[in-house]
Write a protein that holds these residues in place. Sequence first.
Motif, PDB file in Angstrom:
ATOM      1  N   CYS A  87       0.824  -1.197   0.000  1.00  0.00           N
ATOM      2  CA  CYS A  87       0.000   0.000   0.000  1.00  0.00           C
ATOM      3  C   CYS A  87       0.865   1.256   0.000  1.00  0.00           C
ATOM      4  CB  CYS A  87      -0.912  -0.016   1.214  1.00  0.00           C
ATOM      5  SG  CYS A  87      -2.104   1.321   1.199  1.00  0.00           S
ATOM      6  N   HIS A  89       0.067   3.955   1.158  1.00  0.00           N
ATOM      7  CA  HIS A  89      -0.125   4.694   2.398  1.00  0.00           C
ATOM      8  C   HIS A  89       0.932   4.323   3.430  1.00  0.00           C
ATOM      9  CE1 HIS A  89      -2.625   5.433   6.268  1.00  0.00           C
ATOM     10  NE2 HIS A  89      -1.988   6.547   5.934  1.00  0.00           N
ATOM     11  N   CYS A 107      -7.251  -1.823   0.449  1.00  0.00           N
ATOM     12  CA  CYS A 107      -6.367  -2.101   1.569  1.00  0.00           C
ATOM     13  C   CYS A 107      -7.211  -2.136   2.839  1.00  0.00           C
ATOM     14  CB  CYS A 107      -5.281  -1.027   1.665  1.00  0.00           C
ATOM     15  SG  CYS A 107      -4.167  -1.302   3.050  1.00  0.00           S
ATOM     16  N   TYR A 109      -6.330  -1.923   5.870  1.00  0.00           N
ATOM     17  CA  TYR A 109      -5.826  -1.215   7.050  1.00  0.00           C
ATOM     18  C   TYR A 109      -6.571   0.117   7.237  1.00  0.00           C
ATOM     19  CZ  TYR A 109      -2.187   0.062  10.502  1.00  0.00           C
ATOM     20  OH  TYR A 109      -1.508   0.412  11.635  1.00  0.00           O
ATOM     21  N   HIS A 110      -6.485   1.033   6.247  1.00  0.00           N
ATOM     22  CA  HIS A 110      -7.218   2.298   6.368  1.00  0.00           C
ATOM     23  C   HIS A 110      -8.212   2.510   5.245  1.00  0.00           C
ATOM     24  CE1 HIS A 110      -3.188   2.720   8.208  1.00  0.00           C
ATOM     25  NE2 HIS A 110      -3.876   3.207   9.219  1.00  0.00           N
ATOM     26  N   GLY A 111      -8.284   1.531   4.354  1.00  0.00           N
ATOM     27  CA  GLY A 111      -9.373   1.547   3.390  1.00  0.00           C
ATOM     28  C   GLY A 111      -9.100   2.208   2.054  1.00  0.00           C
TER      29      GLY A 111
HETATM   30  S1  FES Z   1      -1.684   1.037   4.864  1.00  0.00           S
HETATM   31 FE1  FES Z   1      -3.107   0.758   3.291  1.00  0.00          FE
HETATM   32  S2  FES Z   1      -4.639   2.224   3.711  1.00  0.00           S
HETATM   33 FE2  FES Z   1      -3.177   2.554   5.259  1.00  0.00          FE
END
Ligand code: FES
Lengths: 423, 161
Positions: A87, A89, A107, A109-111
């Motif tokens: 990701c 992010h 993803c 984790y935070h979308g």
């Molecule tokens: S790590 Fe993928 S959205 Fe934060």
Amino acid sequence: MSGLDGQNPLVLVDRENHSFSVARRSFVDPVILEAERERIFSRCWLYLGHESELAKPGDFVTRQVGGRHVIFAKNPKGEFRALLNTCAHRGARVCRERSGNAKSFQCFYHGWIFGLDGNLRHLPDEEAYPEGFKDRPSSGLKPVPRFERYRGFAFVCFDENAVPLTDYLGKATEYIDIVADQSEAGMTVVGGTQEYSIRANWKLLAENSYDGYHAATNHATYLDYLRNTNGGLANVALVGEGRDLGNGHAVVEYKAPWGRPVAQWIPMWGEQGKTEIDAIFARLVERHGQERAERIATRNRNLVIFPNLVINDIMAVTIRTFYPVSTDYMQINAWALGPSEESSWAREYRLFNFLEFLGPGGFATPDDIEALEQCQRGYANAGEVAWNDISKGMNRNPPAYDDEAQMRAFWTQWNSRIGGTAA
Amino acid sequence: MTNVNRADLEEFLFQEALLIDNWQLPDWLKLFTDDAHYYVPSTDVAEDAAAENNLFYIADDRFRLGERVTRLMKRTAHAEYPRSKLRHLISNVLIRKAEGDLIEVGSVFVTYRSKDGQTDVYFGSNIHKLVKTGDGLRIREKRCILASDGLRPQGRVSFIL
Ligand code: FES
Ligand SMILES: [Fe+2]
């Protein structure tokens, strides 16, 4: 002569005296493995997958290639893509399934949501980011630096400046062509992956994959089995050549008595089988002419594309890749490849053939695994017994299928990349 | 044979496991019918996938199963020389289906294999298709479904699962 950055040599060659030796340190030294990760697995073209694995737009598979996590996908327009599966992010592996069909990857984790081309489509609380943030290339899933295909085989390379794939493959393309030409409708990967491991250095499997010298002893029970089958053997002797294809690629090409679904008949396959095999051969002749058809149908080929792609076109066709996890442990993936148009009769025999020899439950591969692991154990003595001999057949031209010219091709390329110069 | 209950099936599966652990493979082979099959599917296909169009680890018909036993009894079966030590633990035995003389029985296996100072664990489910005969139960099909992700780090199925 320097071996690894000024240390002792790793490959010793004396052509005049027909001597070729490889330092056993090459299989046990973690410094060498580090150099391999940098100079081989980060620079060479590596096999990603076969186009047939992605039938429809949206299809994807995830796999590890050269230590990286990669998504191999077909976008909505039907174009192939290879994306780094991390990701933008904060790094999570975005796609966690082995395979499937998707319109986008989210993803967890935070979308953040990415399209199949890697573009960032949506991120929660977008107002917290500056305008245009979503459209920055750095916000998307990054494509692998290089991604090219040759006749259905897809490759990636992590070196931006690598030569084009076809230049890299060089003379090996001739042998990929022979596999691809077995089908009119396209070769296809059959369902089911053999995923296994060997407690040995990865280079031992490259050597073993086209080692014609070990059959009589290492595979004695396989040969016994063939003799016990009723009509399992054609009246054909084992004979052929080993060839250095340049760039570290090499092949052995030879005749052998086992049955080939494309296309060498054995009595066990009966009259129905004879009709099927004759028809397959006749179509080969129509498409490729008598001489090439005979080469495709009746010769076997064990090919290693440097550093770690095996395409063995033997009693069945297997694609195999393998990567080091540590100096003494590798992970292997193996697939079966066949013509997509072949009859259910031919497919069944292809898989039956595959399993009698190949794979971790076959009658041969487990004994290869044992041999490789025992070599690795033997290298505990590398301090006292420092060299492997890879000289078989240096005194004849052309080298036979059971000589070691193909391994010398591998080691010469390996040595030039790892920084040594052959003494 | 008339009624077969779970205790009979457990007894049969335990005896089968014992023959494998003791490397009495020719005796083990006698438990199979002449039309028997032995399957170990690869771990990324459906549990009931067909060996005719999917790549397995093992798909033996009765002839090749016999040859597998012949091979494993030789010193030249290098992967099993010197022979590994095995212990099969068989549990969670359930009758899945019973129709006439046919019984399909599910079980869970955990098998330890030691060789050359290395121990590996294999685990998964067995599905046995059994037939009642005048000589007792016989195996028409044994399917060993590995529950691990591939064969890592075990690397091989060089013995009988
Ligand atoms: S790590 Fe993928 S959205 Fe934060
Ligand atoms: Fe081999």
